[in-house]
Design a protein around this motif. Structure first.
Motif, PDB file in Angstrom:
ATOM      1  N   SER A  51       0.837  -1.201   0.000  1.00 11.19           N
ATOM      2  CA  SER A  51       0.000   0.000   0.000  1.00 11.19           C
ATOM      3  C   SER A  51       0.869   1.246   0.000  1.00 11.19           C
ATOM      4  CB  SER A  51      -0.919   0.000   1.217  1.00 11.19           C
ATOM      5  OG  SER A  51      -0.203   0.394   2.368  1.00 11.19           O
ATOM      6  N   LYS A  52       0.239   2.388  -0.247  1.00 11.14           N
ATOM      7  CA  LYS A  52       0.970   3.652  -0.327  1.00 11.14           C
ATOM      8  C   LYS A  52       1.539   4.070   1.037  1.00 11.14           C
ATOM      9  CE  LYS A  52       0.388   4.508  -4.743  1.00 11.14           C
ATOM     10  NZ  LYS A  52      -0.319   5.639  -5.327  1.00 11.14           N
ATOM     11  N   THR A  53       1.016   3.493   2.130  1.00 15.97           N
ATOM     12  CA  THR A  53       1.497   3.867   3.465  1.00 15.97           C
ATOM     13  C   THR A  53       2.417   2.812   4.081  1.00 15.97           C
ATOM     14  OG1 THR A  53      -0.503   2.928   4.472  1.00 15.97           O
ATOM     15  CG2 THR A  53      -0.516   5.296   3.945  1.00 15.97           C
ATOM     16  N   ASP A  54       2.564   1.667   3.432  1.00 16.20           N
ATOM     17  CA  ASP A  54       3.438   0.614   3.967  1.00 16.20           C
ATOM     18  C   ASP A  54       4.895   1.073   3.969  1.00 16.20           C
ATOM     19  OD1 ASP A  54       1.499  -1.250   4.529  1.00 16.20           O
ATOM     20  OD2 ASP A  54       1.661  -2.273   2.595  1.00 16.20           O
ATOM     21  N   SER A  55       5.672   0.485   4.878  1.00 21.01           N
ATOM     22  CA  SER A  55       7.091   0.805   4.969  1.00 21.01           C
ATOM     23  C   SER A  55       7.860   0.163   3.825  1.00 21.01           C
ATOM     24  CB  SER A  55       7.653   0.300   6.302  1.00 21.01           C
ATOM     25  OG  SER A  55       9.057   0.427   6.324  1.00 21.01           O
ATOM     26  N   ILE A  56       8.590   0.995   3.060  1.00 25.59           N
ATOM     27  CA  ILE A  56       9.432   0.512   1.965  1.00 25.59           C
ATOM     28  C   ILE A  56      10.875   0.901   2.272  1.00 25.59           C
ATOM     29  CG2 ILE A  56       9.947   0.649  -0.493  1.00 25.59           C
ATOM     30  CD1 ILE A  56       7.030   1.346  -0.993  1.00 25.59           C
ATOM     31  N   VAL A  57      11.749  -0.083   2.312  1.00 29.11           N
ATOM     32  CA  VAL A  57      13.167   0.133   2.569  1.00 29.11           C
ATOM     33  C   VAL A  57      13.938  -0.105   1.276  1.00 29.11           C
ATOM     34  CG1 VAL A  57      15.194  -0.941   3.632  1.00 29.11           C
ATOM     35  CG2 VAL A  57      13.231  -0.319   5.042  1.00 29.11           C
ATOM     36  N   ILE A  58      14.789   0.840   0.920  1.00 29.59           N
ATOM     37  CA  ILE A  58      15.671   0.717  -0.240  1.00 29.59           C
ATOM     38  C   ILE A  58      17.090   0.561   0.266  1.00 29.59           C
ATOM     39  CG2 ILE A  58      16.554   1.843  -2.318  1.00 29.59           C
ATOM     40  CD1 ILE A  58      13.874   3.376  -2.441  1.00 29.59           C
ATOM     41  N   ASP A  69      10.931   8.443  -7.248  1.00 27.28           N
ATOM     42  CA  ASP A  69       9.723   8.112  -7.999  1.00 27.28           C
ATOM     43  C   ASP A  69       8.631   7.566  -7.086  1.00 27.28           C
ATOM     44  OD1 ASP A  69       9.005   8.151 -10.967  1.00 27.28           O
ATOM     45  OD2 ASP A  69       8.205   6.218 -10.338  1.00 27.28           O
ATOM     46  N   LEU A  70       9.005   6.817  -6.062  1.00 25.31           N
ATOM     47  CA  LEU A  70       8.007   6.302  -5.122  1.00 25.31           C
ATOM     48  C   LEU A  70       7.253   7.439  -4.435  1.00 25.31           C
ATOM     49  CD1 LEU A  70       9.977   3.327  -3.518  1.00 25.31           C
ATOM     50  CD2 LEU A  70       7.792   3.132  -4.734  1.00 25.31           C
ATOM     51  N   VAL A  71       7.982   8.438  -3.930  1.00 24.80           N
ATOM     52  CA  VAL A  71       7.281   9.519  -3.230  1.00 24.80           C
ATOM     53  C   VAL A  71       6.480  10.365  -4.209  1.00 24.80           C
ATOM     54  CG1 VAL A  71       8.825   9.581  -1.235  1.00 24.80           C
ATOM     55  CG2 VAL A  71       9.363  10.983  -3.232  1.00 24.80           C
ATOM     56  N   LYS A  72       6.961  10.502  -5.433  1.00 24.99           N
ATOM     57  CA  LYS A  72       6.184  11.232  -6.433  1.00 24.99           C
ATOM     58  C   LYS A  72       4.869  10.514  -6.749  1.00 24.99           C
ATOM     59  CE  LYS A  72       9.728  13.748  -9.059  1.00 24.99           C
ATOM     60  NZ  LYS A  72      10.410  13.865 -10.371  1.00 24.99           N
ATOM     61  N   LYS A  73       4.877   9.188  -6.657  1.00 23.37           N
ATOM     62  CA  LYS A  73       3.684   8.399  -6.952  1.00 23.37           C
ATOM     63  C   LYS A  73       2.808   8.204  -5.711  1.00 23.37           C
ATOM     64  CE  LYS A  73       4.954   7.760 -11.265  1.00 23.37           C
ATOM     65  NZ  LYS A  73       5.751   6.639 -11.688  1.00 23.37           N
ATOM     66  N   GLY A  74       3.143   8.874  -4.607  1.00 25.41           N
ATOM     67  CA  GLY A  74       2.265   8.847  -3.446  1.00 25.41           C
ATOM     68  C   GLY A  74       2.630   7.895  -2.336  1.00 25.41           C
ATOM     69  N   ALA A  94      14.892  14.208  -3.120  1.00 27.13           N
ATOM     70  CA  ALA A  94      14.205  13.125  -2.418  1.00 27.13           C
ATOM     71  C   ALA A  94      14.039  13.451  -0.935  1.00 27.13           C
ATOM     72  CB  ALA A  94      14.979  11.816  -2.602  1.00 27.13           C
ATOM     73  N   GLN A  95      15.079  14.020  -0.333  1.00 20.78           N
ATOM     74  CA  GLN A  95      14.966  14.453   1.066  1.00 20.78           C
ATOM     75  C   GLN A  95      13.830  15.452   1.229  1.00 20.78           C
ATOM     76  OE1 GLN A  95      18.948  15.875   2.217  1.00 20.78           O
ATOM     77  NE2 GLN A  95      18.802  14.495   3.967  1.00 20.78           N
ATOM     78  N   ALA A  96      13.802  16.433   0.351  1.00 15.43           N
ATOM     79  CA  ALA A  96      12.765  17.471   0.436  1.00 15.43           C
ATOM     80  C   ALA A  96      11.371  16.889   0.248  1.00 15.43           C
ATOM     81  CB  ALA A  96      13.032  18.562  -0.604  1.00 15.43           C
ATOM     82  N   ALA A  97      11.275  15.787  -0.507  1.00 17.76           N
ATOM     83  CA  ALA A  97       9.970  15.164  -0.769  1.00 17.76           C
ATOM     84  C   ALA A  97       9.547  14.207   0.338  1.00 17.76           C
ATOM     85  CB  ALA A  97      10.018  14.427  -2.102  1.00 17.76           C
ATOM     86  N   GLY A  98      10.428  13.997   1.328  1.00 15.24           N
ATOM     87  CA  GLY A  98      10.036  13.183   2.468  1.00 15.24           C
ATOM     88  C   GLY A  98      10.717  11.843   2.608  1.00 15.24           C
ATOM     89  N   SER A 118      10.964   4.598 -12.158  1.00 13.34           N
ATOM     90  CA  SER A 118       9.607   4.294 -12.623  1.00 13.34           C
ATOM     91  C   SER A 118       9.456   2.829 -12.997  1.00 13.34           C
ATOM     92  CB  SER A 118       9.233   5.179 -13.820  1.00 13.34           C
ATOM     93  OG  SER A 118      10.014   4.852 -14.961  1.00 13.34           O
ATOM     94  N   PHE A 119      10.581   2.131 -13.245  1.00  8.97           N
ATOM     95  CA  PHE A 119      10.492   0.707 -13.553  1.00  8.97           C
ATOM     96  C   PHE A 119       9.973  -0.065 -12.332  1.00  8.97           C
ATOM     97  CE2 PHE A 119      14.445   1.382 -16.475  1.00  8.97           C
ATOM     98  CZ  PHE A 119      13.702   2.163 -17.314  1.00  8.97           C
ATOM     99  N   ILE A 120      10.265   0.434 -11.139  1.00  9.22           N
ATOM    100  CA  ILE A 120       9.757  -0.191  -9.916  1.00  9.22           C
ATOM    101  C   ILE A 120       8.285   0.165  -9.707  1.00  9.22           C
ATOM    102  CG2 ILE A 120       9.863  -0.114  -7.391  1.00  9.22           C
ATOM    103  CD1 ILE A 120      12.025  -1.856  -8.439  1.00  9.22           C
ATOM    104  N   THR A 121       7.945   1.446  -9.807  1.00 10.65           N
ATOM    105  CA  THR A 121       6.549   1.832  -9.569  1.00 10.65           C
ATOM    106  C   THR A 121       5.620   1.253 -10.634  1.00 10.65           C
ATOM    107  OG1 THR A 121       6.997   3.976 -10.632  1.00 10.65           O
ATOM    108  CG2 THR A 121       7.090   3.898  -8.230  1.00 10.65           C
ATOM    109  N   ASP A 122       6.115   1.105 -11.853  1.00 10.53           N
ATOM    110  CA  ASP A 122       5.315   0.442 -12.892  1.00 10.53           C
ATOM    111  C   ASP A 122       5.038  -1.008 -12.505  1.00 10.53           C
ATOM    112  OD1 ASP A 122       5.329   2.751 -14.387  1.00 10.53           O
ATOM    113  OD2 ASP A 122       6.792   2.052 -15.855  1.00 10.53           O
ATOM    114  N   MET A 123       6.050  -1.659 -11.949  1.00  5.95           N
ATOM    115  CA  MET A 123       5.883  -3.050 -11.558  1.00  5.95           C
ATOM    116  C   MET A 123       4.910  -3.174 -10.388  1.00  5.95           C
ATOM    117  SD  MET A 123       8.794  -5.913 -10.710  1.00  5.95           S
ATOM    118  CE  MET A 123       9.149  -5.420  -9.038  1.00  5.95           C
ATOM    119  N   LEU A 124       5.006  -2.260  -9.425  1.00  9.25           N
ATOM    120  CA  LEU A 124       4.096  -2.307  -8.282  1.00  9.25           C
ATOM    121  C   LEU A 124       2.646  -2.097  -8.713  1.00  9.25           C
ATOM    122  CD1 LEU A 124       6.084  -0.283  -5.587  1.00  9.25           C
ATOM    123  CD2 LEU A 124       5.953  -2.753  -5.864  1.00  9.25           C
TER     124      LEU A 124
END
Length: 437
Positions: A4-11, A24-29, A170-174, A381-387
């Protein structure tokens, strides 16, 4: 199952693939994204993209990657990335002494450029030494027998600076960043068994702390194999060497705006960097591997010091390139010499997919294969497309997980046509008195 958009994602990894994905993840919500990086700053010193510059050329023998790079170049021209992109052109040639394989590869690249309607208008044939000097008047060497083409659609990106810029964005986006050997270095992925399957529950950092996550994305470059042994020999560490020539202010100014100059059988160099007066050079060849005799897999060295040199054969090759092109620099000392380690695959395709049997809890994002940085603005975006894909399946079949084959020690990527020569072991080329771990 999905995330989900609120789940914890670790890179895991703050290099090009990890940073692009985080942004791209934070841009996609997605609102709960963290990056763990073992270096204490970004760009990380271990990242292959921590560099002055990388080639951004669109033509590939494979039209799939040509189309992707055209899309990436459009993205390089957007406000966030434009300061780091320089569309100076790509002078792609072979020397008069080039082997047939180099010439054949160049011709396939040229054919790719000429059959693409967006690139073709920018392609200029280079058939003689005079044509070379028309393409780049600053080249005052003999360029004996050089021929090929100039593609003005291409250029280069200031890679290290681009990483730093996206890190700030990315820092500025959260996005949260955890840096350094204790807080950011990932010691292991932590797996648990459920009633129906096994899954990754998070990561453990070197300070012993466990960090839970609904999804772990391993974007650790050449170190991916250590964290994800399931990859086997599908992704291994390989390197090419990098060296620089330090110029005067006047020399740097005189070479401003030159195209990326590439003799496929010798190597290439870039417009010098005006801030440091460094002219970056890379030889071409089969690259270097560091095979672990216990596993048969090539891993990158544990320390940066082990890679801080220029192999003797590569130095001779670069000096020949300079004699052909910029002879006044041919005897200049090389500085900031190193091997640049990257994650390689046999076919130069990326691997971007879930690890099978892990309940869609961990993704491997790897296999840049020495050509992935040009995709930096879009690779996330290759990751967010897959998700977002049905069943979260990787929609690009060629990037899906491949079951590792037991192949023994091998010349990974040796069949890729644009790599001339066979790879050598790091132990074979280490300077005197150095030793391999």
């Amino acid at each position: 199952m999905g995330v989900s958009k609120t789940d914890s994602i670790v890179i895991v990894g703050g290099g090009a693939f990890g940073l692009s994905t985080a942004l791209d993840l934070v841009k996609k919500g997605y609102t709960n994204v963290s990056v763990y990086e073992k270096d204490d700053h970004i760009p990380p010193r271990w990242s292959a993209a921590n560099d002055l510059n990388k080639i951004v050329r669109a033509e590939y023998e494979d039209d799939f990657y040509t189309d992707l790079t055209i899309k990436a170049i459009d993205a390089w021209k957007t406000p966030l990335f434009a300061p780091y992109f320089h569309q100076v052109g790509f002078l792609h040639c072979v020397s008069g002494a080039a082997p047939q394989q180099a010439t054949d590869t160049l011709n396939r690249f040229r054919a790719s450029a000429e059959r693409n309607s967006k690139i073709q208008p920018h392609v200029v044939p280079v058939n003689t030494e005079d044509d070379v000097r028309q393409a780049c008047w600053q080249l005052d060497g003999p360029v004996t027998g050089w021929n090929g083409y100039l593609n003005r659609f291409d250029g280069y990106a200031h890679s290290g600076a681009a990483l730093a810029g996206v890190y700030r964005a990315a820092q500025a986006a959260g996005v949260r960043f955890f840096l350094g050997e204790q807080n950011g270095a990932v010691d292991e992925l932590v797996y648990v068994s459920t009633a129906t399957a096994k899954k990754c529950a998070g990561i453990r950092t070197k300070n012993g702390r466990f960090h839970p996550a609904s999804l772990v994305i391993v974007a650790a470059g050449a170190a991916a194999g250590r964290l994800v042994p399931q990859l086997g020999q599908n992704v291994v560490a390989k390197s090419w060497s990098v060296a620089h020539v330090h110029l005067t202010d006047e020399e740097t100014s005189a070479l401003r705006g030159i195209p990326v100059t590439y003799a496929r059988d010798l190597g290439f160099f870039f417009e010098p960097d005006p801030k440091t007066n460094l002219l970056k050079m890379c030889p071409m060849g089969g690259g270097y591997i560091n095979t672990d005799p216990k596993t048969g897999i090539s891993y990158s060295p544990e320390t940066l010091k082990e890679s801080a040199f220029l192999p003797e054969a590569d130095e001779k090759q670069l000096r020949q390139l300079l004699k052909q092109t910029l002879p006044s620099l041919a005897d200049r000392p090389f500085v900031e010499k190193s091997l640049c380690w990257f994650a390689d695959t046999n076919d130069s395709d990326f691997i971007i997919d879930y690890i099978p049997g892990m309940s869609d809890s961990v993704i491997v994002m790897s296999g840049d294969s020495g050509h992935g940085f040009k995709m930096f603005p879009i690779v996330g975006s290759f990751i967010t497309d897959m998700l977002a894909a049905p069943g979260s399946q990787q929609p690009v079949a060629r990037w899906r997980w491949k079951q590792p084959a037991s192949q023994g020690k091998g010349d990974w990527g040796g069949d890729v046509s644009w790599r001339l020569g066979s790879s050598k072991e790091l132990s074979e080329i280490l300077p005197a008195k150095a030793s391999k771990l």
